[in-house]
Every structure is written in C-alpha cells, then in structure tokens.
Design a protein around this motif. Structure first.
Motif, PDB file in Angstrom:
ATOM      1  N   GLN B 231       0.845  -1.203   0.000  1.00 35.50           N
ATOM      2  CA  GLN B 231       0.000   0.000   0.000  1.00 35.50           C
ATOM      3  C   GLN B 231       0.880   1.252   0.000  1.00 35.50           C
ATOM      4  O   GLN B 231       0.579   2.229  -0.683  1.00 35.50           O
ATOM      5  CB  GLN B 231      -0.928  -0.033   1.234  1.00 35.50           C
ATOM      6  CG  GLN B 231      -1.916   1.106   1.315  1.00 35.50           C
ATOM      7  CD  GLN B 231      -3.013   1.013   0.260  1.00 35.50           C
ATOM      8  OE1 GLN B 231      -3.134   0.023  -0.461  1.00 35.50           O
ATOM      9  NE2 GLN B 231      -3.808   2.059   0.136  1.00 35.50           N
ATOM     10  N   VAL B 232       1.987   1.204   0.741  1.00 31.11           N
ATOM     11  CA  VAL B 232       2.945   2.324   0.739  1.00 31.11           C
ATOM     12  C   VAL B 232       3.428   2.577  -0.681  1.00 31.11           C
ATOM     13  O   VAL B 232       3.441   3.708  -1.160  1.00 31.11           O
ATOM     14  CB  VAL B 232       4.150   2.022   1.663  1.00 31.11           C
ATOM     15  CG1 VAL B 232       5.263   3.031   1.441  1.00 31.11           C
ATOM     16  CG2 VAL B 232       3.719   2.015   3.122  1.00 31.11           C
ATOM     17  N   ASN B 237       3.575   5.832  -5.531  1.00 31.37           N
ATOM     18  CA  ASN B 237       3.577   5.932  -6.990  1.00 31.37           C
ATOM     19  C   ASN B 237       2.439   6.793  -7.516  1.00 31.37           C
ATOM     20  O   ASN B 237       2.478   7.255  -8.647  1.00 31.37           O
ATOM     21  CB  ASN B 237       3.517   4.539  -7.625  1.00 31.37           C
ATOM     22  CG  ASN B 237       4.836   3.815  -7.476  1.00 31.37           C
ATOM     23  OD1 ASN B 237       5.866   4.437  -7.221  1.00 31.37           O
ATOM     24  ND2 ASN B 237       4.807   2.495  -7.618  1.00 31.37           N
ATOM     25  N   GLU B 238       1.397   6.999  -6.676  1.00 31.92           N
ATOM     26  CA  GLU B 238       0.312   7.909  -7.068  1.00 31.92           C
ATOM     27  C   GLU B 238       0.611   9.333  -6.623  1.00 31.92           C
ATOM     28  O   GLU B 238      -0.263  10.189  -6.661  1.00 31.92           O
ATOM     29  CB  GLU B 238      -1.006   7.450  -6.417  1.00 31.92           C
ATOM     30  CG  GLU B 238      -1.591   6.223  -7.067  1.00 31.92           C
ATOM     31  CD  GLU B 238      -2.762   5.664  -6.261  1.00 31.92           C
ATOM     32  OE1 GLU B 238      -2.980   6.103  -5.112  1.00 31.92           O
ATOM     33  OE2 GLU B 238      -3.454   4.787  -6.796  1.00 31.92           O
ATOM     34  N   ALA B 242       1.840  12.193   1.410  1.00 35.67           N
ATOM     35  CA  ALA B 242       1.424  12.304   2.809  1.00 35.67           C
ATOM     36  C   ALA B 242       0.862  10.969   3.303  1.00 35.67           C
ATOM     37  O   ALA B 242       1.221  10.492   4.382  1.00 35.67           O
ATOM     38  CB  ALA B 242       0.398  13.413   2.968  1.00 35.67           C
ATOM     39  N   ALA B 243       0.014  10.347   2.475  1.00 36.53           N
ATOM     40  CA  ALA B 243      -0.582   9.078   2.880  1.00 36.53           C
ATOM     41  C   ALA B 243       0.465   7.964   2.912  1.00 36.53           C
ATOM     42  O   ALA B 243       0.480   7.129   3.829  1.00 36.53           O
ATOM     43  CB  ALA B 243      -1.716   8.704   1.929  1.00 36.53           C
TER      44      ALA B 243
END
Lengths: 276, 279
Positions: B231-232, B237-238, B242-243
C-alpha cells in the motif's frame, strides 16, 4: 545414516521434532527451490547463455555487484568505526546509538526506500546540499549505493562488537610496554585479531545487498542499462510473463548467493578458531 | 584505562563524532523523514489517510498474514532447535545451512519460486485452476511467501542459546519421573522464553514488513491483496506522499517497538544470568 542420532539419548521427541523440521523445510523451502533448478535444466545451454548474459542483464549484474561491493566497503570502514566507538568509549547517547544500529533489520524495506528517496531527491534535505556540486544522488547509481549501504549497515557492527569485547587489554599493555606506540599496537596487534570478523561482516553485508529489492526500487529510478539492479530485472521479466528469462537470471543469482553463503560459513569457522 | 591502551582525547572525539555523523546520516535522517513526511499536511490529513478503506484493508491483511505466519514458524523454530541442540546426529551442519537458505535468497526470487510452483503455467497450477483454488495473486500465496522469508528467525535465535544450556536439566527432570511434555513446558520453555519471545517479535516484524517476496505473489489487487508495505508503494507511486508516509510511520513505529523489545530482552537475559550465577 544422515539425520539419525549417533547414540541413544534419554530425551524424547527426536522423531517428532526432526520429522516436523524436515517436512516443513522440505515443503516450504527445498521443493519450491529445486523446481527452479529442475525446470532450468530443460533449457538448452546456448539459450541459457544468451538469456543469462545479454547486454541488459550484464549491465544489471555490473550494477548489482558493483554497488553491493561499494556499499559493503563503506560499511566495513564506518561499521568498524562505529563498533570501535561503541565498545571502547563512553559518551552520552551511546546506548540509544547502539540500539539504533539494528534499525535496517527492523524497518520494512519499502519504508526505507521512500524515506531515502525523499532525502536524496533534488529538493530533499541531502539532495539540496549535493545539487550545487552537480551530484545527483536519487535516480542514479549513487542512489543504489546509498540504499545498499543502509541495508548492510548492521552486519559489520554486529559481527565486530563481540570480537572487540573479547580482545584482551593485557595484550595491548604488553605491546605498549615493549615500546610500540598506539598506532603500531592498533595495526599490528588489534587489527589482525579482527580480520576474520571484519571479513565475515563485509560478506554478510555484501550478500544482503546483492538480493535487496525494496529499498532500491524507489531511489534508483529503474532505467535499463543505467540503474536497473538484478532483482528488479527479474521482477520486470515476471511482470511480462517471461518466466524462462526470470528463471535463468534467478539461477545465476542463486548460484552467486549460495557460493557467498559457503564463503561466509568458512569465514565464521575461521573466526571461531581465532577466538578459542 | 591507562594512556598506553587508549587514544589521545582528540582522536577519541574525532572518532565518536564521525560515528555519530554516519549513523545520523543513514539511520536517524530516514526515520525523521518518515515522521515529518507523515505530518507535513497536518494531523487531520494524517488520520484521514489512515482510515481510508483501501489502507484499512491493507492493515487487516497484514495482521492476518502475521497471525498465520508467526505461530507456524514459531512451532517450526522450536521443533528445529529441539532436534538440533538436544541430539547428536550426522548432517547437523547441513541442516543448519539449509535452514539459513531463506536469508540468502533475494526476496524477489523467494516470491518467484512460488509463482513458478503454483502459477498457471505449471502442472500443479493447472490442476489448482481446474479445482478453482487460488493461491498466487491471492491471500494464500502472500502467506506462503511470508512464511518462506521469515522461516529461520525463531530457530536462529533459539539454537545458540539451547546449545549453551545443554541437556542436563531435561535429563534430571525425566529421571525424576516427569513426562516429555511436562519437561518441555516446565523446564525447557522457562529457560528459553526470552529468546523465543525475541524470535517471535523479529518474525512478526519481518512478516508485517516484507515487500519484495509479497510484491511478486500479490498481484496488487487494491483492497484485496495489498499488505501495508505494498500500500505504501501504491500511494507513493500515485504521488500521494502524505498518505504513503502516514502508513510508513505506522510501520516505523513497529520497527522501533521491535528494537525496544530487543533491548528489553537482552537486559532481561543479563539479569537472569546474574541471578543464576549468584544463587
């Protein structure tokens, strides 16, 4: 007979524990790994050679081995220094520093990867400092070396620490009383005693760096022929469903890592003999 | 400490300074970058990115994988350590080397061997498809790859300790009439509990943090086969930095807890040693 006790023991559970160990090991590790080698054996020698040593794979081997070697060398120098400082000197913050050395073992590689990329990209903390000198760290081979230095950092420190603690202070006193200055004592008495452990730590760091994937893919930029490491090339081939290509390169890498494992085992036996 | 066995003060200071600089550069700075990156856009964004459904799904999957992997590898580790340290048999070194294999294999290759074994192109894979069983690009594949990667940790922690403890205590217990399991739970287990605990903590850290091997077998299906490290990668890559750093900060905390546990267990075993030798 292999895996059978030499003499009768009164302790129970040999059959159960050994049976379970061998079954688990066989099913999870040995059978899956051997499939890789068996299937590759059906390939013709020239096909194998063409895939294993194409110009793109050669560039990847060069980068992987070169950057791992460089990373392990940086760790040999600075890891030695860190181990020395941690064992010999007292200073504030020493215990925290000692605990932090294991960070690369515990931190997920993907996290290390994006953190290092953020630091070394053009507007990152270190990237900004290096840019005026025309040094591009992220998305260049230098970035690969930085990531591989990070993952190998604990190995040299942790193999040297116990050996350094074992060294007898009296030997150093003898050297000093016989007229050696501190540098001579270090070079001729202390350093030779640490040689095998230093080499072991270096090889462990090198072996770890060779297979590393997670921390490198973010910082390297992944350009074929330039910043593409071998594990990434295998990954790319898998994503393109080129299973034969991936398998051939994997076999080459496995042979390299198993040879390293053998060297490390021999080195460790040598270290133990030096200690006893 | 006499003058003859240490260095002049300026050399000492220079060495300590260099060591601190090196560790600050390579260890402290990446950790700081994670936490600062996570909180850059404020606490609200940080919390929002953690409760985002796909991220929550990845947390659940990571916990599930660890919950299956850790107990299985713990049982294996104890069994292997028991067989290796309590008995003498030919081939012990071979077995030790075989157990170390997953440490030497690149994570990408670790994942790949299971794709080759269970994937659609193999005989076993074709049979699995006929039976409608999904292993690769599904949760079972992720679990198996994680088991492979974290396989040696518990055994590696236990073997040196149990080797040094010998078998006298177990022999005494058996001679006095205790049963086999009774001896194991009352004599062996209390002796090895701290090392065992550290092996479990280490296995757990690697199980939750594994990236390369899991990446190969997962198939990256959002909300279904993404663990936290994957998920990281997706968030990063998007360009949702921050997320990505928010999820990373949770994993970094896990790493810090692992290091703290190591310190605690080392301290605990030193205390045990002292109380034993003084009693």
């Amino acid at each position: 007979m292999i895996f059978v006790p030499k003499q009768k023991s009164i302790l129970p559970g040999f059959g159960l524990s050994m049976g379970f160990t061998l079954a688990y090991l066989g099913l999870l590790v040995l059978i899956p790994l051997s499939m890789l080698f068996l299937r590759s054996a059906s390939l013709s020698w020239s096909d194998f050679w063409a895939t294993a040593f194409s110009s793109r794979t050669l560039a990847a081997y060069k980068l992987s081995f070169g950057a791992s070697l460089l990373g392990a060398s940086i760790n040999a120098v600075f890891g030695f220094l860190v181990a020395w400082v941690l064992v010999r000197y007292e200073f504030p913050g020493k215990r925290m520093m000692d605990a932090l050395v294991d960070m690369p073992f515990a931190l997920p590689t993907a996290v290390a990867g994006i953190a290092l990329t953020a630091i070394y990209s053009q507007n990152g903390w270190m990237g900004k400092l290096l840019a005026p000198f025309g040094i591009q760290a992220a998305f260049s081979p230098l970035g690969v070396v930085i990531a591989l230095t990070f993952v190998g950092l604990p190995f040299v420190v942790r193999t040297l620490e116990p050996v350094l603690q074992e060294i007898d202070k009296e030997v150093e006193e003898v050297a000093a009383s016989l007229g050696a200055n501190r540098l001579q004592t270090f070079l001729k008495v202390i350093f030779p005693a640490l040689g095998p452990a230093l080499l072991t730590g270096f090889s462990l760091a090198f072996a770890r760096a060779l297979g590393e994937y997670g921390s490198v893919v973010f910082i390297s930029g992944n350009m074929p022929f330039k910043t593409e490491i071998v594990p990434l090339l295998i990954m790319t081939k898998l994503e393109q469903y080129d299973y034969t290509g991936a398998r051939v390169i994997a076999v080459v890498m496995l042979v390299a890592s198993f040879s390293l494992l053998l060297v490390i085992n021999l080195l460790q036996a040598w270290t133990r003999r030096g200690q006893s | 400490m006499t003058k003859s066995t240490t260095e002049p003060i300026w050399i000492r200071c220079a060495l300590i300074g260099t060591a601190i600089f090196f560790l600050a550069l390579f260890l402290f700075m990446p950790m700081a970058a994670v936490f600062i990156g996570a909180l850059k856009k404020g606490l609200v964004v940080f919390l929002q990115s953690l409760i985002e459904p796909d991220t929550l799904a990845s947390v659940r999957l990571t916990l599930l994988v660890a919950a299956i992997t850790v107990p299985l590898n713990t049982v294996f580790g104890v069994a292997a350590a028991w067989a290796i340290t309590k008995f003498n048999f030919r081939g012990k070194h071979v077995l030790l080397t075989l157990i170390d294999i997953p440490f030497t294999v690149s994570p990408v290759i670790s994942g790949m061997i299971f794709v080759l074994l269970f994937g659609a192109q193999s005989a076993l894979g074709a049979w699995l498809i006929a039976c409608d069983i999904k292993i690769i690009f599904a949760v079972p594949g992720i679990v198996i790859a994680t088991m492979f990667v974290t396989f040696p940790f518990v055994a590696r922690e236990l073997i040196p300790l149990m080797q040094s403890q010998g078998i006298e205590e177990e022999e005494a217990s058996l001679t006095l009439g205790a049963g086999a399991w009774q001896t194991f739970f009352r004599v062996t287990l209390p002796n090895i509990k701290w090392s065992l605990l550290y092996g479990v903590v280490l296995t757990n850290a690697r199980a939750m943090g594994e990236f390369g091997a899991v990446s190969v077998v997962s198939g990256h299906i959002r909300g279904a086969t993404n663990t936290m490290p994957l998920q990281v990668e997706i968030l990063y890559n998007e360009y949702n930095f921050a997320a990505a750093f928010a999820v990373s900060s949770i994993l970094t905390m896990l790493a810090l807890v692992t290091l703290a546990a190591k310190r605690f267990i080392e301290w605990k075993s030193v205390v045990n040693c002292h109380s034993r030798s003084s009693s």
